[in-house]
Design a protein around this motif. Structure first.
Motif, PDB file in Angstrom:
ATOM      1  N   TYR A   1      38.363  62.878 114.217  1.00  0.00           N
ATOM      2  CA  TYR A   1      37.591  63.938 114.404  1.00  0.00           C
ATOM      3  C   TYR A   1      38.706  64.956 115.143  1.00  0.00           C
ATOM      4  N   GLY A   2      38.005  66.124 115.564  1.00  0.00           N
ATOM      5  CA  GLY A   2      38.864  67.006 116.478  1.00  0.00           C
ATOM      6  C   GLY A   2      39.707  67.927 115.568  1.00  0.00           C
ATOM      7  N   GLU A   3      40.551  68.920 116.269  1.00  0.00           N
ATOM      8  CA  GLU A   3      41.385  69.914 115.443  1.00  0.00           C
ATOM      9  C   GLU A   3      42.437  69.327 114.501  1.00  0.00           C
ATOM     10  N   SER A   4      42.741  68.020 114.803  1.00  0.00           N
ATOM     11  CA  SER A   4      43.633  67.515 113.951  1.00  0.00           C
ATOM     12  C   SER A   4      43.209  66.501 112.689  1.00  0.00           C
ATOM     13  N   ALA A   5      41.754  66.410 112.773  1.00  0.00           N
ATOM     14  CA  ALA A   5      41.334  65.534 111.552  1.00  0.00           C
ATOM     15  C   ALA A   5      41.602  65.841 110.333  1.00  0.00           C
ATOM     16  N   LEU A   6      41.408  67.237 109.983  1.00  0.00           N
ATOM     17  CA  LEU A   6      41.630  67.418 108.565  1.00  0.00           C
ATOM     18  C   LEU A   6      43.414  67.235 108.233  1.00  0.00           C
ATOM     19  N   ASP A   7      44.138  67.660 109.111  1.00  0.00           N
ATOM     20  CA  ASP A   7      45.641  67.256 109.013  1.00  0.00           C
ATOM     21  C   ASP A   7      45.804  65.799 108.753  1.00  0.00           C
ATOM     22  N   ASP A   8      45.304  65.008 109.469  1.00  0.00           N
ATOM     23  CA  ASP A   8      45.339  63.470 109.772  1.00  0.00           C
ATOM     24  C   ASP A   8      44.596  63.016 108.320  1.00  0.00           C
ATOM     25  N   LEU A   9      43.781  63.620 107.901  1.00  0.00           N
ATOM     26  CA  LEU A   9      43.175  62.981 106.516  1.00  0.00           C
ATOM     27  C   LEU A   9      43.803  63.422 105.427  1.00  0.00           C
TER      28      LEU A   9
ATOM     29  N   ALA B   1      31.348  68.944 112.082  1.00  0.00           N
ATOM     30  CA  ALA B   1      32.490  69.432 111.699  1.00  0.00           C
ATOM     31  C   ALA B   1      33.719  68.851 112.062  1.00  0.00           C
ATOM     32  N   ASN B   2      34.751  68.693 111.025  1.00  0.00           N
ATOM     33  CA  ASN B   2      35.833  68.071 111.171  1.00  0.00           C
ATOM     34  C   ASN B   2      35.601  66.323 111.663  1.00  0.00           C
ATOM     35  N   HIS B   3      34.681  65.750 110.984  1.00  0.00           N
ATOM     36  CA  HIS B   3      34.423  64.386 111.367  1.00  0.00           C
ATOM     37  C   HIS B   3      34.527  63.694 109.999  1.00  0.00           C
ATOM     38  N   PHE B   4      35.300  62.476 109.861  1.00  0.00           N
ATOM     39  CA  PHE B   4      35.611  62.214 108.580  1.00  0.00           C
ATOM     40  C   PHE B   4      35.703  60.448 108.870  1.00  0.00           C
ATOM     41  N   ALA B   5      34.847  59.867 108.213  1.00  0.00           N
ATOM     42  CA  ALA B   5      34.805  58.345 108.380  1.00  0.00           C
ATOM     43  C   ALA B   5      35.929  57.760 107.432  1.00  0.00           C
TER      44      ALA B   5
ATOM     45  N   PHE C   1      42.735  53.296 100.357  1.00  0.00           N
ATOM     46  CA  PHE C   1      42.177  54.240 101.419  1.00  0.00           C
ATOM     47  C   PHE C   1      40.801  55.073 100.791  1.00  0.00           C
ATOM     48  N   VAL C   2      39.799  54.770 101.649  1.00  0.00           N
ATOM     49  CA  VAL C   2      38.409  55.570 101.263  1.00  0.00           C
ATOM     50  C   VAL C   2      38.120  56.503 102.640  1.00  0.00           C
ATOM     51  N   ALA C   3      37.578  57.426 102.340  1.00  0.00           N
ATOM     52  CA  ALA C   3      37.327  58.347 103.405  1.00  0.00           C
ATOM     53  C   ALA C   3      35.794  59.227 102.731  1.00  0.00           C
ATOM     54  N   GLY C   4      35.115  59.751 103.804  1.00  0.00           N
ATOM     55  CA  GLY C   4      34.284  60.393 103.646  1.00  0.00           C
ATOM     56  C   GLY C   4      33.590  61.254 104.678  1.00  0.00           C
ATOM     57  N   GLU C   5      33.253  62.396 104.585  1.00  0.00           N
ATOM     58  CA  GLU C   5      32.896  63.393 105.612  1.00  0.00           C
ATOM     59  C   GLU C   5      31.367  63.181 105.742  1.00  0.00           C
ATOM     60  N   ILE C   6      31.259  63.141 107.373  1.00  0.00           N
ATOM     61  CA  ILE C   6      30.101  62.946 107.940  1.00  0.00           C
ATOM     62  C   ILE C   6      29.422  64.474 107.999  1.00  0.00           C
TER      63      ILE C   6
END
Length: 229
Positions: free
Chosen positions: A56-64, A106-110, A97-102
């Protein structure tokens, strides 16, 4: 404050679940008449770490995006976390690796990520042009001393035995050639009374055969003493 788990340069914030798994490397072997199974170990399996959390947060998308690239690339990564402190675990690969948008955030990815230990390969065994034990580099492999035990026998006699065996083999071959030639002469002579010129050579071959048997017996005695020590 506890350190945040890291995969490469990515900090896994808000980790909610961490699970460690390792296979001891045991095989269960049935034995006739034995209740239960014989347990034999072949070496442990790789450490497996599973993490679940939220980016989560501003770096969440880049980290994903970075984690997705690491998972697709398959390169070895450095991993650090409290759960790995006692495992001597440093390098891993991302097996899954499995990811999903919550929704609604905004910018929260499980995410769920599965890491597998990537051990360092051992040094290759040294090679040489010959087949001697020195070329195999047993000392560098940490193996016990493979020198012959003290059997109270002068092992230099093996060289003499080998030389004798070679001489015997050569003499037997020469004698057999001579017998063949003489047999041809006898056959060519037809009904001539020439006695039995082959018999002396046959006797010589028998004597040489006895010498060969003695040489073989000496070699067998040395080898048997070596393995029974």
């Amino acid at each position: 404050m506890r350190p945040i788990p890291m995969i490469g340069d990515v900090a896994l914030q808000a980790v909610q679940r961490v699970r460690h798994e390792v296979d001891g490397g045991f095989a269960l072997l049935p034995v006739e008449g034995l209740p239960g199974r014989l347990v034999q170990r072949h070496g442990r399996g790789s450490h497996v770490i599973e993490l679940e959390g939220v980016l989560y947060g501003e770096s969440a998308l880049d980290d994903l995006r970075t984690l997705q690239e690491l998972a697709v690339g398959g390169e070895e990564q450095v991993f650090s976390a409290d759960i790995a402190a006692a495992l001597d675990l440093h390098h891993v690969v991302i097996e899954r690796f499995v990811a999903g948008e919550i929704a609604g955030y905004a910018n929260h990815f499980a995410y769920r990520i599965r890491l597998v230990e990537s051990p360092e390969l051992p040094e290759p065994a040294p090679t040489g042009g010959g087949l001697g034990f020195g070329d195999l580099g047993f000392g560098d492999l940490g193996l016990p001393d493979l020198s012959l035990p003290d059997l109270g026998i002068d092992l230099s006699v093996l060289d003499d035995i080998a030389d004798l065996a070679g001489d015997v083999a050569g003499a037997v071959d020469a004698a057999l050639d001579a017998v063949d030639q003489l047999q041809g002469l006898v056959a060519a002579a037809g009904g001539l009374s020439v006695g039995n010129p082959v018999q002396p050579l046959a006797d010589e071959i028998g004597r040489l055969g006895q010498l060969a048997d003695r040489a073989q017996g000496a070699v067998t005695a040395v080898v048997t003493a070596f393995f029974e020590d």
